[in-house]
Design a protein around this motif. Structure first.
Motif, PDB file in Angstrom:
ATOM      1  N   PHE A  49      37.474  47.283  34.566  1.00  0.00           N
ATOM      2  CA  PHE A  49      37.233  46.096  35.384  1.00  0.00           C
ATOM      3  C   PHE A  49      36.115  45.240  34.786  1.00  0.00           C
ATOM      4  O   PHE A  49      36.239  44.017  34.669  1.00  0.00           O
ATOM      5  CB  PHE A  49      36.869  46.507  36.813  1.00  0.00           C
ATOM      6  CG  PHE A  49      36.244  45.396  37.608  1.00  0.00           C
ATOM      7  CD1 PHE A  49      37.009  44.359  38.102  1.00  0.00           C
ATOM      8  CD2 PHE A  49      34.875  45.373  37.845  1.00  0.00           C
ATOM      9  CE1 PHE A  49      36.438  43.318  38.822  1.00  0.00           C
ATOM     10  CE2 PHE A  49      34.292  44.347  38.561  1.00  0.00           C
ATOM     11  CZ  PHE A  49      35.075  43.316  39.047  1.00  0.00           C
ATOM     12  N   LYS A  50      34.998  45.892  34.403  1.00  0.00           N
ATOM     13  CA  LYS A  50      33.864  45.140  33.864  1.00  0.00           C
ATOM     14  C   LYS A  50      34.231  44.405  32.581  1.00  0.00           C
ATOM     15  O   LYS A  50      33.824  43.257  32.383  1.00  0.00           O
ATOM     16  CB  LYS A  50      32.675  46.073  33.598  1.00  0.00           C
ATOM     17  CG  LYS A  50      31.908  46.457  34.841  1.00  0.00           C
ATOM     18  CD  LYS A  50      30.496  46.928  34.535  1.00  0.00           C
ATOM     19  CE  LYS A  50      30.473  48.112  33.618  1.00  0.00           C
ATOM     20  NZ  LYS A  50      29.076  48.606  33.425  1.00  0.00           N
ATOM     21  N   ALA A  51      34.991  45.077  31.715  1.00  0.00           N
ATOM     22  CA  ALA A  51      35.385  44.433  30.467  1.00  0.00           C
ATOM     23  C   ALA A  51      36.201  43.170  30.746  1.00  0.00           C
ATOM     24  O   ALA A  51      35.974  42.113  30.126  1.00  0.00           O
ATOM     25  CB  ALA A  51      36.191  45.411  29.610  1.00  0.00           C
ATOM     26  N   LYS A  52      37.125  43.272  31.698  1.00  0.00           N
ATOM     27  CA  LYS A  52      37.969  42.113  32.035  1.00  0.00           C
ATOM     28  C   LYS A  52      37.150  41.034  32.740  1.00  0.00           C
ATOM     29  O   LYS A  52      37.320  39.835  32.459  1.00  0.00           O
ATOM     30  CB  LYS A  52      39.123  42.574  32.929  1.00  0.00           C
ATOM     31  CG  LYS A  52      40.167  41.495  33.177  1.00  0.00           C
ATOM     32  CD  LYS A  52      41.341  42.061  33.965  1.00  0.00           C
ATOM     33  CE  LYS A  52      42.400  40.993  34.191  1.00  0.00           C
ATOM     34  NZ  LYS A  52      43.556  41.531  34.962  1.00  0.00           N
ATOM     35  N   PHE A  53      36.248  41.436  33.637  1.00  0.00           N
ATOM     36  CA  PHE A  53      35.424  40.480  34.370  1.00  0.00           C
ATOM     37  C   PHE A  53      34.477  39.753  33.415  1.00  0.00           C
ATOM     38  O   PHE A  53      34.337  38.523  33.470  1.00  0.00           O
ATOM     39  CB  PHE A  53      34.632  41.225  35.451  1.00  0.00           C
ATOM     40  CG  PHE A  53      33.756  40.341  36.293  1.00  0.00           C
ATOM     41  CD1 PHE A  53      34.264  39.207  36.898  1.00  0.00           C
ATOM     42  CD2 PHE A  53      32.419  40.659  36.486  1.00  0.00           C
ATOM     43  CE1 PHE A  53      33.453  38.389  37.689  1.00  0.00           C
ATOM     44  CE2 PHE A  53      31.606  39.859  37.271  1.00  0.00           C
ATOM     45  CZ  PHE A  53      32.121  38.726  37.874  1.00  0.00           C
ATOM     46  N   PHE A  54      33.830  40.498  32.524  1.00  0.00           N
ATOM     47  CA  PHE A  54      32.902  39.889  31.574  1.00  0.00           C
ATOM     48  C   PHE A  54      33.637  38.946  30.622  1.00  0.00           C
ATOM     49  O   PHE A  54      33.131  37.878  30.278  1.00  0.00           O
ATOM     50  CB  PHE A  54      32.180  40.958  30.770  1.00  0.00           C
ATOM     51  CG  PHE A  54      31.143  41.725  31.559  1.00  0.00           C
ATOM     52  CD1 PHE A  54      30.882  41.404  32.886  1.00  0.00           C
ATOM     53  CD2 PHE A  54      30.439  42.765  30.987  1.00  0.00           C
ATOM     54  CE1 PHE A  54      29.940  42.098  33.623  1.00  0.00           C
ATOM     55  CE2 PHE A  54      29.486  43.463  31.712  1.00  0.00           C
ATOM     56  CZ  PHE A  54      29.237  43.139  33.030  1.00  0.00           C
ATOM     57  N   ARG A  55      34.821  39.347  30.194  1.00  0.00           N
ATOM     58  CA  ARG A  55      35.615  38.483  29.309  1.00  0.00           C
ATOM     59  C   ARG A  55      35.991  37.179  30.030  1.00  0.00           C
ATOM     60  O   ARG A  55      35.936  36.093  29.434  1.00  0.00           O
ATOM     61  CB  ARG A  55      36.868  39.231  28.856  1.00  0.00           C
ATOM     62  CG  ARG A  55      37.684  38.478  27.818  1.00  0.00           C
ATOM     63  CD  ARG A  55      38.733  39.379  27.166  1.00  0.00           C
ATOM     64  NE  ARG A  55      39.656  39.943  28.150  1.00  0.00           N
ATOM     65  CZ  ARG A  55      39.676  41.232  28.491  1.00  0.00           C
ATOM     66  NH1 ARG A  55      38.826  42.076  27.938  1.00  0.00           N
ATOM     67  NH2 ARG A  55      40.546  41.673  29.382  1.00  0.00           N
ATOM     68  N   SER A  56      36.321  37.296  31.308  1.00  0.00           N
ATOM     69  CA  SER A  56      36.677  36.110  32.096  1.00  0.00           C
ATOM     70  C   SER A  56      35.465  35.198  32.294  1.00  0.00           C
ATOM     71  O   SER A  56      35.590  33.966  32.267  1.00  0.00           O
ATOM     72  CB  SER A  56      37.238  36.536  33.456  1.00  0.00           C
ATOM     73  OG  SER A  56      38.406  37.311  33.306  1.00  0.00           O
ATOM     74  N   LEU A  57      34.284  35.814  32.488  1.00  0.00           N
ATOM     75  CA  LEU A  57      33.059  35.016  32.633  1.00  0.00           C
ATOM     76  C   LEU A  57      32.780  34.232  31.345  1.00  0.00           C
ATOM     77  O   LEU A  57      32.454  33.034  31.392  1.00  0.00           O
ATOM     78  CB  LEU A  57      31.868  35.921  32.956  1.00  0.00           C
ATOM     79  CG  LEU A  57      31.797  36.497  34.370  1.00  0.00           C
ATOM     80  CD1 LEU A  57      30.585  37.423  34.511  1.00  0.00           C
ATOM     81  CD2 LEU A  57      31.722  35.391  35.414  1.00  0.00           C
ATOM     82  N   THR A  58      32.904  34.902  30.210  1.00  0.00           N
ATOM     83  CA  THR A  58      32.660  34.236  28.926  1.00  0.00           C
ATOM     84  C   THR A  58      33.620  33.071  28.732  1.00  0.00           C
ATOM     85  O   THR A  58      33.211  31.967  28.326  1.00  0.00           O
ATOM     86  CB  THR A  58      32.804  35.241  27.764  1.00  0.00           C
ATOM     87  OG1 THR A  58      31.847  36.287  27.927  1.00  0.00           O
ATOM     88  CG2 THR A  58      32.571  34.553  26.427  1.00  0.00           C
ATOM     89  N   GLU A  59      34.895  33.304  29.036  1.00  0.00           N
ATOM     90  CA  GLU A  59      35.881  32.229  28.903  1.00  0.00           C
ATOM     91  C   GLU A  59      35.575  31.081  29.858  1.00  0.00           C
ATOM     92  O   GLU A  59      35.716  29.907  29.502  1.00  0.00           O
ATOM     93  CB  GLU A  59      37.287  32.783  29.167  1.00  0.00           C
ATOM     94  CG  GLU A  59      37.770  33.762  28.107  1.00  0.00           C
ATOM     95  CD  GLU A  59      39.084  34.423  28.477  1.00  0.00           C
ATOM     96  OE1 GLU A  59      39.577  34.162  29.596  1.00  0.00           O
ATOM     97  OE2 GLU A  59      39.623  35.197  27.658  1.00  0.00           O
TER      98      GLU A  59
END
Length: 223
Positions: A49-59
């Motif tokens: 979840f964190k990996a996907k959430f952090f990736r979405s934040l960066t985008e």
């Protein structure tokens, strides 16, 4: 004759006893591993979840689509399957945002692309600081477990009303909850100590059985 019989029986008795201890240890370890597997599954899901959430934040920062707390809440809701209560209290959101902030400041290449400009990082940091502060003000107990969070929210409401009676009730409820948590931690600690004792006993039995086998072997040789 008696000595020869003893030399044959003693190793057999030791091996049987050792086998019984090993079986007991395996059962205990299996039960412990069942709990560990569940823990590992939870950890693996959170990491995913964190990996996907952090990736979405960066985008989102790169596309300049994140401007407010509401924008991050929309991403948070989209990435995870959350109940209405989770969305209302933003459970864990501030903690995740602070972890992302650390990655941002340290320029973690797994989260922040190497090509990101320094001025962009500073701008994202300012925006993130403001959003974290805003979230903490709106839901000050958002990172606590649900039971503790609800009790403290109730206490905050009763404080505003000056209702000391209900405040005392909630404080007693919080005290019982803390005692229960502490008791649970003590049980886990004792269980872990028990597993260590079993492992140590098995090790001692192995050393004893090996030493006895060597002794009987040399005794039969007459050495």
């Amino acid at each position: 004759m008696v000595e020869e019989l003893s030399a044959e029986i003693v190793p057999a008795v030791v091996l049987v006893a050792y086998f019984i201890v090993i079986v007991i240890a395996l059962i205990a370890v299996r039960r412990n591993r069942a709990g560990q597997i569940r823990d590992r599954d939870d950890i693996r899901l959170e990491k995913k979840f964190k990996a996907k959430f952090f990736r979405s934040l960066t985008e989102g920062f790169q596309l300049e689509s994140i401007k407010t707390l509401e924008d991050i809440l929309n991403i948070y809701e989209a990435v995870a399957s959350l109940s209405d209560e989770d969305i209302s209290y933003r459970y864990g959101l501030s903690r995740y945002l602070r972890e992302y902030l650390v990655a941002l400041i340290s320029k973690d290449e797994k989260i922040i692309p190497r090509t990101t400009r320094e001025e962009d990082i500073l701008e994202w940091k300012k925006l993130l600081d403001r959003i974290i502060t805003e979230n903490d003000i709106q839901v000050p107990y958002s990172d606590l477990p649900p039971l503790e969070r609800n009790i403290l929210n109730d206490i905050t409401i009763y404080l505003k009303k000056g209702d000391t009676g209900h405040i005392n009730d909630k404080l007693r409820e919080l005290s019982r909850l803390i005692k229960a948590r502490d008791g649970e931690l003590n049980r886990i600690r004792k269980k872990t100590d028990g597993y260590l004792q079993i492992a140590l006993f098995c090790l001692l039995m192995s050393v004893f059985a090996g030493a006895l086998a060597v002794y009987l072997y040399y005794k039969q040789l007459g050495l």
